[in-house]
Design a protein around this motif. Sequence first.
Motif, PDB file in Angstrom:
ATOM      1  N   VAL A 161       0.850  -1.205   0.000  1.00  0.00           N
ATOM      2  CA  VAL A 161       0.000   0.000   0.000  1.00  0.00           C
ATOM      3  C   VAL A 161       0.882   1.250   0.000  1.00  0.00           C
ATOM      4  N   LYS A 162       1.870   1.265   0.874  1.00  0.00           N
ATOM      5  CA  LYS A 162       2.768   2.435   0.956  1.00  0.00           C
ATOM      6  C   LYS A 162       3.497   2.614  -0.371  1.00  0.00           C
ATOM      7  N   SER A 163       3.949   1.517  -0.913  1.00  0.00           N
ATOM      8  CA  SER A 163       4.684   1.568  -2.175  1.00  0.00           C
ATOM      9  C   SER A 163       3.806   2.147  -3.285  1.00  0.00           C
ATOM     10  N   HIS A 164       2.561   1.717  -3.350  1.00  0.00           N
ATOM     11  CA  HIS A 164       1.637   2.236  -4.367  1.00  0.00           C
ATOM     12  C   HIS A 164       1.436   3.745  -4.202  1.00  0.00           C
ATOM     13  N   ILE A 165       1.263   4.182  -2.959  1.00  0.00           N
ATOM     14  CA  ILE A 165       1.017   5.608  -2.704  1.00  0.00           C
ATOM     15  C   ILE A 165       2.241   6.427  -3.111  1.00  0.00           C
ATOM     16  N   HIS A 166       3.412   5.969  -2.745  1.00  0.00           N
ATOM     17  CA  HIS A 166       4.624   6.714  -3.079  1.00  0.00           C
ATOM     18  C   HIS A 166       4.835   6.753  -4.589  1.00  0.00           C
ATOM     19  N   ARG A 167       4.623   5.634  -5.253  1.00  0.00           N
ATOM     20  CA  ARG A 167       4.799   5.596  -6.717  1.00  0.00           C
ATOM     21  C   ARG A 167       3.764   6.474  -7.403  1.00  0.00           C
ATOM     22  N   ALA A 168       2.557   6.510  -6.850  1.00  0.00           N
ATOM     23  CA  ALA A 168       1.508   7.354  -7.435  1.00  0.00           C
ATOM     24  C   ALA A 168       1.930   8.822  -7.383  1.00  0.00           C
ATOM     25  N   LYS A 169       2.555   9.226  -6.290  1.00  0.00           N
ATOM     26  CA  LYS A 169       2.984  10.622  -6.161  1.00  0.00           C
ATOM     27  C   LYS A 169       4.132  10.926  -7.122  1.00  0.00           C
ATOM     28  N   ILE A 170       5.028   9.968  -7.289  1.00  0.00           N
ATOM     29  CA  ILE A 170       6.137  10.169  -8.226  1.00  0.00           C
ATOM     30  C   ILE A 170       5.579  10.290  -9.640  1.00  0.00           C
ATOM     31  N   GLU A 171       4.607   9.471  -9.979  1.00  0.00           N
ATOM     32  CA  GLU A 171       3.978   9.530 -11.294  1.00  0.00           C
ATOM     33  C   GLU A 171       3.270  10.875 -11.478  1.00  0.00           C
ATOM     34  N   LEU A 172       2.608  11.337 -10.429  1.00  0.00           N
ATOM     35  CA  LEU A 172       1.941  12.645 -10.500  1.00  0.00           C
ATOM     36  C   LEU A 172       2.953  13.738 -10.783  1.00  0.00           C
ATOM     37  N   LYS A 173       4.088  13.676 -10.128  1.00  0.00           N
ATOM     38  CA  LYS A 173       5.116  14.704 -10.365  1.00  0.00           C
ATOM     39  C   LYS A 173       5.589  14.629 -11.810  1.00  0.00           C
ATOM     40  N   ARG A 174       5.755  13.426 -12.285  1.00  0.00           N
ATOM     41  CA  ARG A 174       6.262  13.245 -13.643  1.00  0.00           C
ATOM     42  C   ARG A 174       5.307  13.889 -14.656  1.00  0.00           C
ATOM     43  N   VAL A 175       4.020  13.683 -14.510  1.00  0.00           N
ATOM     44  CA  VAL A 175       3.081  14.238 -15.493  1.00  0.00           C
ATOM     45  C   VAL A 175       2.827  15.720 -15.250  1.00  0.00           C
ATOM     46  N   MET A 176       2.851  16.151 -14.005  1.00  0.00           N
ATOM     47  CA  MET A 176       2.539  17.553 -13.720  1.00  0.00           C
ATOM     48  C   MET A 176       3.704  18.470 -14.062  1.00  0.00           C
ATOM     49  N   MET A 177       4.911  17.936 -13.992  1.00  0.00           N
ATOM     50  CA  MET A 177       6.068  18.777 -14.253  1.00  0.00           C
ATOM     51  C   MET A 177       6.588  18.626 -15.668  1.00  0.00           C
ATOM     52  N   ARG A 178       5.827  17.880 -16.494  1.00  0.00           N
ATOM     53  CA  ARG A 178       6.273  17.649 -17.867  1.00  0.00           C
ATOM     54  C   ARG A 178       6.227  18.971 -18.600  1.00  0.00           C
ATOM     55  N   PRO A 179       7.357  19.421 -19.161  1.00  0.00           N
ATOM     56  CA  PRO A 179       7.360  20.719 -19.840  1.00  0.00           C
ATOM     57  C   PRO A 179       6.640  20.637 -21.174  1.00  0.00           C
ATOM     58  N   VAL A 180       5.819  21.709 -21.479  1.00  0.00           N
ATOM     59  CA  VAL A 180       5.153  21.780 -22.782  1.00  0.00           C
ATOM     60  C   VAL A 180       5.400  23.145 -23.356  1.00  0.00           C
ATOM     61  N   SER A 181       6.062  23.250 -24.447  1.00  0.00           N
ATOM     62  CA  SER A 181       6.362  24.534 -25.078  1.00  0.00           C
ATOM     63  C   SER A 181       6.989  25.496 -24.083  1.00  0.00           C
ATOM     64  N   GLY A 182       7.850  24.993 -23.252  1.00  0.00           N
ATOM     65  CA  GLY A 182       8.543  25.845 -22.298  1.00  0.00           C
ATOM     66  C   GLY A 182       7.739  26.161 -21.064  1.00  0.00           C
ATOM     67  N   ARG A 183       6.438  25.700 -20.971  1.00  0.00           N
ATOM     68  CA  ARG A 183       5.614  25.991 -19.790  1.00  0.00           C
ATOM     69  C   ARG A 183       5.642  24.801 -18.846  1.00  0.00           C
ATOM     70  N   VAL A 184       6.134  25.043 -17.663  1.00  0.00           N
ATOM     71  CA  VAL A 184       6.201  23.940 -16.694  1.00  0.00           C
ATOM     72  C   VAL A 184       4.816  23.752 -16.070  1.00  0.00           C
ATOM     73  N   GLY A 185       4.388  22.491 -15.958  1.00  0.00           N
ATOM     74  CA  GLY A 185       3.117  22.229 -15.285  1.00  0.00           C
ATOM     75  C   GLY A 185       1.927  22.280 -16.231  1.00  0.00           C
ATOM     76  N   GLY A 186       2.185  22.561 -17.549  1.00  0.00           N
ATOM     77  CA  GLY A 186       1.039  22.631 -18.456  1.00  0.00           C
ATOM     78  C   GLY A 186       0.639  21.243 -18.952  1.00  0.00           C
ATOM     79  N   PRO A 187      -0.376  21.162 -19.768  1.00  0.00           N
ATOM     80  CA  PRO A 187      -0.817  19.861 -20.289  1.00  0.00           C
ATOM     81  C   PRO A 187       0.237  19.290 -21.233  1.00  0.00           C
ATOM     82  N   PRO A 188       0.295  17.981 -21.337  1.00  0.00           N
ATOM     83  CA  PRO A 188       1.294  17.345 -22.208  1.00  0.00           C
ATOM     84  C   PRO A 188       1.153  17.803 -23.643  1.00  0.00           C
TER      85      PRO A 188
END
Lengths: 196, 174
Positions: A161-188
């Motif tokens: 359970v802990k592992s799933h929660i931690h991985r979910a947060k890492i995945e969230l960071k990965r998608v939320m911080m994905r740069p799009v046209s130089g804008r951090v945090g925008g949609p892919p």
Amino acid sequence: MAETSDAELVTAARAGSEKAFRRLVEQCHPVVFAVVRSIMGDRDDAEDVVQEVFIKVYKGLASYRGEASLSTWIYRIARNEALNAVTKKRISGDALDDVQIEAPSDSRPDAQLERKSERSQLEKHLARLDETHRTVLELRYLGERSYTEIGEILSLPIGTVKSHIHRAKIELKRVMMRPVSGRVGGPPAGEKVTKP
Amino acid sequence: MNCQLIESLLPAYVDGDLASEERNRVDTHLGDCDTCRESLVFFMQLEKSLVERRHLRPSDRTAARRVARRLRFRESRLMPYFGGLPAAVSAAFVGLGVVLFVARDAVRDFVTRVGSFHAGDDFSAWVSEGLRLTTSVLETVSAGSEWMWAAVYVGFLALIFLSGTWMVLRWVRD
């Protein structure tokens, strides 16, 4: 949820005690709401589905034998009801996948608007996690369940359970911080954002 | 420890789920790495945002009340509902019927008087006639006894008050 109090509530509810059943609903509502919302996403009719889940729980109390824990049993009912509701919506042509986020203001947003926009972004990215990650996150934060309770509901070891929660947060960071046209945090890049 | 590994440990670090040795290693790395410190800030803000989402969940008590109401509604189609307001109103009508039967002469007299009223008559005359009927009905029922007169009058008022209170309490509870 203590095992003894679950058994007492079930027995009393079976005997027709409305008070006991209402207490049962109050105890289980966080879990049911979290599970239904994790599957249905940000939709108002999640609350209607939650009600249907408890109607089914009430009707099924007579046949509940206790093979699985009460929380696991109710979780399965909630999951099935939510998946059925999603399927019905898809068949009826109701668009589920359109992501509705508020268009950011052209002018510099004030703190409240910025906060609202951040929340919309978080909901959008949460919806894109896989079901397991989304479910454990919703049970943890929306359902306010402990690791132990989540493990009991999903029949998983606490470490998993802990592992799933931690991985979910890492995945969230990965998608939320994905740069799009130089804008951090925008949609892919290349992904459509549907405005209402 | 490289940054990728540290980042993978940061969610557990924020949740307090790391063993002390691992926690110390992360602390040491964070002291020297701006990028990982920024990642830590992100995960702390994410934690705060996720916790704030609890307001999205409706009140558990309200949900329980709604479910109970729906279940009562479903059951009432199968089972007759004998209690509460319908019984009170029925009893009031039966009681009123008994009173009017006992005082039927006074009622008949009132009906005759009403028949002789013309359109355009003073409204206050209607009110006076109504009060005269009420008084004569109660006098007939009480057979001249003031206690009986008061009991019947208070009884009807109590019935109306209790019915109204029951409705309000039911609405508040739901």
